[in-house]
Write an enzyme that holds these catalytic residues in place. Sequence first.
Site, PDB file in Angstrom:
ATOM      1  N   SER A 147     -10.101  19.680 -31.767  1.00 40.04           N
ATOM      2  CA  SER A 147      -9.565  19.883 -30.424  1.00 40.04           C
ATOM      3  C   SER A 147      -9.042  18.545 -29.892  1.00 40.04           C
ATOM      4  CB  SER A 147     -10.640  20.503 -29.527  1.00 40.04           C
ATOM      5  OG  SER A 147     -10.063  21.023 -28.346  1.00 40.04           O
ATOM      6  N   HIS A 172     -10.902  29.213 -31.508  1.00 45.08           N
ATOM      7  CA  HIS A 172     -11.095  27.774 -31.345  1.00 45.08           C
ATOM      8  C   HIS A 172     -12.516  27.333 -31.689  1.00 45.08           C
ATOM      9  CE1 HIS A 172      -9.524  23.995 -29.847  1.00 45.08           C
ATOM     10  NE2 HIS A 172     -10.571  23.816 -29.065  1.00 45.08           N
TER      11      HIS A 172
END
Length: 632
Positions: free
Chosen positions: A497, A606
Amino acid sequence: MRPSDIVHLHSISAPTLSPDGTRAVFSVIRPDLEEDAYTGALWSVPTDGSVPPRQLTRGVRDDAPTWSPDGRWIAFLRLDDDKRAQLHVLPADGGEPWKVTDHPLGVSGARWSPDSGRLAYTARVPEPGRYAGVEPGKEPPRRITGLKYRDDGLGFTNDRRSQVFVTAPIDPSGEPGEPVRVTDADAEHGAPAWSPDGSLLVFSAARHDTRDTDLVEDVWVCAPEAGAAPRRVTSGDLCAASPRFSADGATVYFLADVLGPDLNDFVGQTTGVWSAPTDGSAPPTRLTPEEGPRATGKLQVTDEGLVALVENRGAVHLVRVPFEGGEPITLVGGAVQAQSFDRRGGVTVAVVADGAGSGELVRVAEDGEQDLTSFAEGLDPRPMTELTAHTSDGYPVHGWVTLPEGEGPHPVVLMIHGGPFAQYGWQLFDETQVYAEAGYAVVMCNPRGSSGYGHEHGRAIIGSVGSVTATDVLAFLDEALRDERLDAARVGVMGGSHGGFMTTWIAAHHGDRFKAAITERAVNAIESFHGSSDIGSFFPGPLYGPPETWAKESPLTYADQIDLPVLIIHSEEDWRCPVEQAQRLFVSLRTRGHEAEMLLFPGEGHELSRSGLPSHRVARFEAILDWWSRHL
């Protein structure tokens, strides 16, 4: 710890105490590689520690228990045949649970009414012809008119908003009655809580007209009945959550962030504890200082004050905030991360983790903590060594080094966390342990931009994210490499991320320091992130600056400067950092003949490395270890 040892990592849910505080109930969830799923059950333990915990239920994944105020019932979530969580109720003194909800998309966030007769909760309400009883590919087209229409890990939200419901009266002898739907606005509603007399519910929601272009979440109260008209308690300028009534019902306490004049400045905001009169007669008051520790998780009102979790230099402490505000009193401190808690009957319990375990239930007392559980098994983690480095201008950077067995010198992996407003800290971290077991020294720190170090530390990267963060992590790496057991000639860099953003950035700007890189679920191109991410409509500006600066701040702009081998890991259904972020970097590297590989995980979002399918988590670890074995 080897990749398949994730089966030994357990997680304990937020505990719930009996009204007299003598018993605690909680769930224990573990990855199961045979089922390729997460399985778990409810457990019970006396809070005096007199006997070991005993298992209460045998569901596939029973979770989120909550004890009724009269002590008769324990409500919890159990998956139905469609693997959707439904509310069930279990007699506290033993017996079979029964189901009390049947929502097509499941439920969450249940709270008992003061008289123990009903439960308030949230459930997503799908548009007709969607999600339930229809093949996903055969649904009608979605008409999207607002910017906030989907969430990573969930999917589209504009056609299944989260609404507040109240069950019919709890009746173990009959069929569950129809629940009462309390809210119906085209908005996301947070988990509700009851007033002491049961006449009101309080919840957070963005029900205002400009909710599509700002980050405001207000606190609302309404009657627990169909057609109720919610009344706003807060002032339309905070992002509020976890509201709770005072003992007399006259005040609402909650957690909230300040959002700045444009109501969208989220960067480095230190979540505080706030209060407001229930009748809305005065604006909210902040009870904890802006520069103080960041509150996280839930808030609980007790007779003595407000109990909350706060981040502090890699730790998460349990504190009590006075009703009138002021300096919090630490209940659980030190080099630990408290994860959840409950207090009833004069007893406080908490789930607490440290560098040696993923969390156990303890009873909190003035003279320390008493262990109530010991679910950890099969692991002997390598110790974390605390370290503080300084940049060239003297700024301190705090973090840890974990060494493998043996004298070394060991190859080194520099890990960079996501967020950026997050923190590494005092908790057994599977990433660290897997790499250390494989022979790598793991270096990780909390550079500027991280949480847990104050308001200014979190906001110091605004407008220069890559440069400032790189300054800190490289200074920390230099300090770690002063230890001769670390091999400065064999160093790799990785992160996910925001950590993936920084890995790509460092590979381009400081690639001569490293042998190889692994960038995961990264933001690489801010402009396309703005248009494709579930948070892209509001995220880039406050952090990276105005659009004309985005190319300068994007790692992809400098991809032609990358000369070291790069492994790109991404999930096909990542809506936070969409897969095009990985694809664009991969194409940029490969079209100039550079050594690069891309590993894509089907069906994952994610959160793959934390909550993806167990088999995918193992496959990811194996690919990472293979890459490092080839290049370090």
